[in-house]
Design a protein around this motif. Structure first.
Motif, PDB file in Angstrom:
ATOM      1  N   ALA A   4       1.006   1.375  -3.599  1.00 41.52           N
ATOM      2  CA  ALA A   4       0.708   0.872  -2.262  1.00 41.52           C
ATOM      3  C   ALA A   4      -0.796   0.689  -2.052  1.00 41.52           C
ATOM      4  CB  ALA A   4       1.286   1.811  -1.208  1.00 41.52           C
ATOM      5  N   PRO A  15       0.229  -1.572   3.807  1.00 37.70           N
ATOM      6  CA  PRO A  15       1.483  -1.443   3.057  1.00 37.70           C
ATOM      7  C   PRO A  15       2.698  -2.053   3.741  1.00 37.70           C
ATOM      8  CG  PRO A  15       0.234   0.569   2.831  1.00 37.70           C
ATOM      9  CD  PRO A  15      -0.490  -0.286   3.839  1.00 37.70           C
ATOM     10  N   TRP A  16       2.826  -1.916   5.041  1.00 36.53           N
ATOM     11  CA  TRP A  16       4.015  -2.457   5.703  1.00 36.53           C
ATOM     12  C   TRP A  16       3.963  -3.977   5.794  1.00 36.53           C
ATOM     13  CZ3 TRP A  16       0.906   1.352   7.642  1.00 36.53           C
ATOM     14  CH2 TRP A  16      -0.056   0.970   8.575  1.00 36.53           C
ATOM     15  N   GLU A  21       5.607  -0.399  -0.713  1.00 35.82           N
ATOM     16  CA  GLU A  21       5.413   0.940  -0.161  1.00 35.82           C
ATOM     17  C   GLU A  21       6.118   2.041  -0.932  1.00 35.82           C
ATOM     18  OE1 GLU A  21       5.351   1.327   4.300  1.00 35.82           O
ATOM     19  OE2 GLU A  21       6.429  -0.575   4.099  1.00 35.82           O
TER      20      GLU A  21
END
Length: 177
Positions: A4, A15-16, A21
């Motif tokens: 990540a 990351p999102w 992730e």
């Protein structure tokens, strides 16, 4: 953690947003990387990785002209401790080898794995290698083991620093620093 974090460094995304992730995730093709931007502008690009979490299997080859994977990995899935075995001097040597065959401009990511558990620095970087552990009591053994782990970790940090120092010296000697 590594996958990540490196995905964020290479894409500028959290990351999102880049979606790499968890242990099963890979960097999606829609997440543009620094390697892609540099390659589009005529740079030679490379990744030399001793960490299987930064591999082609997990999508990190985007825009990379030369990808050197310094571990045994052939498919997706969880990365095992047995894969984390390539020391930083090998990364440095492979990086220098690539640089010797490449003309500027270039973009390279050289990723070492050490320091990383199980912390096994080369003997010359391990100050406690000849010390006998004190097996008298469990508490003393636990404290001794914790101290030994810290010592070995520090040895790997020193070894990694020395290896990276060789790369810096090479870059300076070639006027690339």
């Amino acid at each position: 953690w590594t996958r990540a974090s490196v995905a964020s460094l290479l894409t500028g995304l959290l990351p999102w947003h880049h979606a790499a992730e968890s242990r099963a995730d890979r960097l999606p093709g829609m997440a543009r990387t620094l390697s892609e931007y540099f390659a589009e502008r005529g740079y030679s690009t490379a990744i030399i990785s001793a960490n299987p979490n930064v591999s082609k299997v997990f999508g990190f080859q985007q825009g990379v002209g030369s990808f050197r994977e310094l571990y045994a990995r052939s498919g997706p899935g969880l990365v095992g401790g047995h894969e984390l075995v390539t020391p930083s001097d090998v990364v440095t040597n492979e990086t220098i080898r690539w640089l010797q065959g490449t003309k500027p401009p270039f973009f390279i990511l050289a990723l070492a794995i050490d320091p990383h558990a199980p912390y096994q620095p080369p003997a010359e970087f391990d100050p406690g290698q000849h010390r006998k552990e004190d097996p008298i009591a469990d508490a003393a053994r636990i404290r001794s083991n914790e101290a030994r782990v810290r010592e070995r970790y520090a040895g790997e940090v020193a070894f990694n620093d020395a290896s990276f120092g060789q790369l810096v010296a090479f870059l300076k000697s070639k006027n690339l620093w």
